[in-house]
Motif scaffolding. Structure first.
Motif, PDB file in Angstrom:
ATOM      1  N   PRO A 130      30.414   2.631  73.416  1.00 39.05           N
ATOM      2  CA  PRO A 130      31.029   3.138  74.640  1.00 39.05           C
ATOM      3  C   PRO A 130      29.995   3.177  75.776  1.00 39.05           C
ATOM      4  CG  PRO A 130      31.579   4.552  72.788  1.00 39.05           C
ATOM      5  CD  PRO A 130      30.527   3.579  72.312  1.00 39.05           C
ATOM      6  N   ASN A 131      30.387   2.638  76.932  1.00 42.14           N
ATOM      7  CA  ASN A 131      29.437   2.589  78.039  1.00 42.14           C
ATOM      8  C   ASN A 131      30.158   2.585  79.375  1.00 42.14           C
ATOM      9  OD1 ASN A 131      29.523  -0.337  79.267  1.00 42.14           O
ATOM     10  ND2 ASN A 131      29.725  -0.559  77.048  1.00 42.14           N
ATOM     11  N   LEU A 132      29.404   2.928  80.389  1.00 40.01           N
ATOM     12  CA  LEU A 132      29.898   2.901  81.756  1.00 40.01           C
ATOM     13  C   LEU A 132      28.767   2.398  82.632  1.00 40.01           C
ATOM     14  CD1 LEU A 132      32.003   3.769  83.979  1.00 40.01           C
ATOM     15  CD2 LEU A 132      30.711   5.919  84.087  1.00 40.01           C
ATOM     16  N   VAL A 133      29.036   1.369  83.417  1.00 35.90           N
ATOM     17  CA  VAL A 133      28.076   0.937  84.426  1.00 35.90           C
ATOM     18  C   VAL A 133      28.539   1.544  85.744  1.00 35.90           C
ATOM     19  CG1 VAL A 133      27.045  -1.004  85.657  1.00 35.90           C
ATOM     20  CG2 VAL A 133      27.559  -1.208  83.209  1.00 35.90           C
ATOM     21  N   VAL A 134      27.693   2.403  86.302  1.00 34.54           N
ATOM     22  CA  VAL A 134      27.992   3.035  87.585  1.00 34.54           C
ATOM     23  C   VAL A 134      27.306   2.203  88.651  1.00 34.54           C
ATOM     24  CG1 VAL A 134      27.803   5.117  88.982  1.00 34.54           C
ATOM     25  CG2 VAL A 134      28.117   5.300  86.490  1.00 34.54           C
ATOM     26  N   HIS A 135      28.114   1.485  89.434  1.00 34.40           N
ATOM     27  CA  HIS A 135      27.546   0.630  90.470  1.00 34.40           C
ATOM     28  C   HIS A 135      27.084   1.489  91.647  1.00 34.40           C
ATOM     29  CE1 HIS A 135      27.401  -2.035  93.957  1.00 34.40           C
ATOM     30  NE2 HIS A 135      26.888  -2.873  93.073  1.00 34.40           N
ATOM     31  N   VAL A 136      25.807   1.374  91.978  1.00 34.58           N
ATOM     32  CA  VAL A 136      25.223   2.098  93.099  1.00 34.58           C
ATOM     33  C   VAL A 136      25.017   1.108  94.240  1.00 34.58           C
ATOM     34  CG1 VAL A 136      23.208   3.426  93.868  1.00 34.58           C
ATOM     35  CG2 VAL A 136      24.093   3.732  91.534  1.00 34.58           C
ATOM     36  N   ASP A 137      25.495   1.453  95.404  1.00 29.54           N
ATOM     37  CA  ASP A 137      25.323   0.612  96.593  1.00 29.54           C
ATOM     38  C   ASP A 137      23.850   0.627  96.983  1.00 29.54           C
ATOM     39  OD1 ASP A 137      25.191  -0.482  99.178  1.00 29.54           O
ATOM     40  OD2 ASP A 137      27.083   0.435  99.802  1.00 29.54           O
ATOM     41  N   ASP A 138      23.205  -0.535  96.913  1.00 29.58           N
ATOM     42  CA  ASP A 138      21.756  -0.600  97.168  1.00 29.58           C
ATOM     43  C   ASP A 138      21.398  -0.276  98.619  1.00 29.58           C
ATOM     44  OD1 ASP A 138      22.762  -3.065  98.183  1.00 29.58           O
ATOM     45  OD2 ASP A 138      20.815  -4.012  97.847  1.00 29.58           O
ATOM     46  N   ARG A 139      22.357  -0.289  99.538  1.00 30.41           N
ATOM     47  CA  ARG A 139      22.073   0.052 100.933  1.00 30.41           C
ATOM     48  C   ARG A 139      22.128   1.562 101.164  1.00 30.41           C
ATOM     49  NH1 ARG A 139      26.942  -3.145 102.952  1.00 30.41           N
ATOM     50  NH2 ARG A 139      27.556  -2.160 101.027  1.00 30.41           N
ATOM     51  N   VAL A 140      22.582   2.296 100.149  1.00 33.54           N
ATOM     52  CA  VAL A 140      22.710   3.752 100.245  1.00 33.54           C
ATOM     53  C   VAL A 140      21.814   4.444  99.214  1.00 33.54           C
ATOM     54  CG1 VAL A 140      24.332   5.688 100.025  1.00 33.54           C
ATOM     55  CG2 VAL A 140      25.077   3.539 101.080  1.00 33.54           C
ATOM     56  N   LEU A 142      21.395   6.247  95.270  1.00 36.33           N
ATOM     57  CA  LEU A 142      22.109   7.181  94.410  1.00 36.33           C
ATOM     58  C   LEU A 142      22.835   8.245  95.233  1.00 36.33           C
ATOM     59  CD1 LEU A 142      22.571   8.014  91.421  1.00 36.33           C
ATOM     60  CD2 LEU A 142      20.581   9.516  91.686  1.00 36.33           C
ATOM     61  N   THR A 143      24.087   8.522  94.838  1.00 36.39           N
ATOM     62  CA  THR A 143      24.875   9.567  95.491  1.00 36.39           C
ATOM     63  C   THR A 143      25.426  10.527  94.438  1.00 36.39           C
ATOM     64  OG1 THR A 143      26.984   8.387  95.363  1.00 36.39           O
ATOM     65  CG2 THR A 143      25.612   7.968  97.328  1.00 36.39           C
ATOM     66  N   LEU A 144      25.864  11.678  94.903  1.00 35.08           N
ATOM     67  CA  LEU A 144      26.509  12.630  94.000  1.00 35.08           C
ATOM     68  C   LEU A 144      27.796  12.053  93.431  1.00 35.08           C
ATOM     69  CD1 LEU A 144      25.906  15.990  95.890  1.00 35.08           C
ATOM     70  CD2 LEU A 144      24.925  15.285  93.691  1.00 35.08           C
ATOM     71  N   ARG A 145      28.456  11.195  94.171  1.00 37.08           N
ATOM     72  CA  ARG A 145      29.676  10.547  93.675  1.00 37.08           C
ATOM     73  C   ARG A 145      29.351   9.661  92.465  1.00 37.08           C
ATOM     74  NH1 ARG A 145      33.987   7.942  97.625  1.00 37.08           N
ATOM     75  NH2 ARG A 145      34.219  10.151  97.979  1.00 37.08           N
ATOM     76  N   ASN A 146      28.227   8.942  92.510  1.00 37.76           N
ATOM     77  CA  ASN A 146      27.816   8.120  91.364  1.00 37.76           C
ATOM     78  C   ASN A 146      27.630   8.995  90.122  1.00 37.76           C
ATOM     79  OD1 ASN A 146      25.598   6.423  93.614  1.00 37.76           O
ATOM     80  ND2 ASN A 146      27.586   5.648  92.924  1.00 37.76           N
ATOM     81  N   LEU A 147      26.960  10.124  90.301  1.00 39.44           N
ATOM     82  CA  LEU A 147      26.694  11.013  89.170  1.00 39.44           C
ATOM     83  C   LEU A 147      27.974  11.685  88.678  1.00 39.44           C
ATOM     84  CD1 LEU A 147      23.294  12.491  90.337  1.00 39.44           C
ATOM     85  CD2 LEU A 147      23.703  10.695  88.640  1.00 39.44           C
ATOM     86  N   ALA A 148      28.878  11.995  89.584  1.00 39.36           N
ATOM     87  CA  ALA A 148      30.160  12.593  89.180  1.00 39.36           C
ATOM     88  C   ALA A 148      30.946  11.614  88.308  1.00 39.36           C
ATOM     89  CB  ALA A 148      30.964  13.004  90.407  1.00 39.36           C
ATOM     90  N   ALA A 149      30.883  10.332  88.633  1.00 40.74           N
ATOM     91  CA  ALA A 149      31.576   9.325  87.816  1.00 40.74           C
ATOM     92  C   ALA A 149      31.009   9.308  86.402  1.00 40.74           C
ATOM     93  CB  ALA A 149      31.457   7.944  88.467  1.00 40.74           C
ATOM     94  N   ALA A 150      29.687   9.370  86.276  1.00 40.80           N
ATOM     95  CA  ALA A 150      29.056   9.385  84.956  1.00 40.80           C
ATOM     96  C   ALA A 150      29.431  10.655  84.192  1.00 40.80           C
ATOM     97  CB  ALA A 150      27.536   9.273  85.094  1.00 40.80           C
ATOM     98  N   ARG A 151      29.411  11.785  84.867  1.00 40.29           N
ATOM     99  CA  ARG A 151      29.741  13.059  84.226  1.00 40.29           C
ATOM    100  C   ARG A 151      31.199  13.066  83.735  1.00 40.29           C
ATOM    101  NH1 ARG A 151      27.412  17.759  83.675  1.00 40.29           N
ATOM    102  NH2 ARG A 151      25.695  17.364  85.106  1.00 40.29           N
TER     103      ARG A 151
END
Length: 159
Positions: A130-140, A142-151
């Protein structure tokens, strides 16, 4: 007798995730710290890091075991982790001299443990873990939204 499963990994990339593709002026305005460093081949690089990212990642350790999954490999742990206030973390050996992609090294590292991967460009083919790739926009970065998706993903895993 119940067996507690190990936490899933939260794999952390550096370039594009913790080190966004931004200008010096943008980095300064956003509160990033500039770190000048050398990679394993001896090339000199400028890396922008934000201490807030370290606090955000540390907060994820209640649900995940944090680990580096970056071409910086051990350099990330030695040079970037302390700036971010992170403890020493395990490092996935990506072996990019043999593989074009980070994926084989990551799969070797995680074994059969679930993982979420914070990355700006990779994608995984179907794998049994089981895995999840959280795509982070390289122009921005890491965001809290990225971490919320993982959580959110991790909460759905069986314990």
């Amino acid at each position: 007798m119940s067996t507690t499963r190990p936490k899933p990994y939260l794999l952390i990339d550096v370039d594009g995730v913790l080190n966004p593709s931004i200008s010096n002026r943008q980095a300064e305005r956003a509160g990033f710290v500039t770190k000048r460093t050398f990679d394993s081949a001896g090339w000199r690089y400028r890396v922008f890091l934000h201490r807030q990212h370290g606090a955000w990642l540390s907060a994820m350790s209640d649900r995940f075991e944090l680990a580096w999954a970056t071409t910086w490999e051990g350099i990330a742990d030695r040079e970037f982790g302390p700036i971010l206030g992170l403890p020493s973390l395990p490092v996935a050996s990506l072996n990019l001299r043999t593989h074009y992609s980070k994926v084989p090294g990551i799969l070797d590292f995680v074994g059969d443990r679930p993982f979420a991967w914070l990355d700006d460009c990779e994608a995984l083919a179907l794998v049994a873990v089981p895995n999840l790739v959280v795509h982070v926009d390289d122009r921005v970065g890491l965001t809290l939204r990225n971490l919320a998706a993982a959580r959110t993903w991790a909460k759905r895993l069986p314990r």
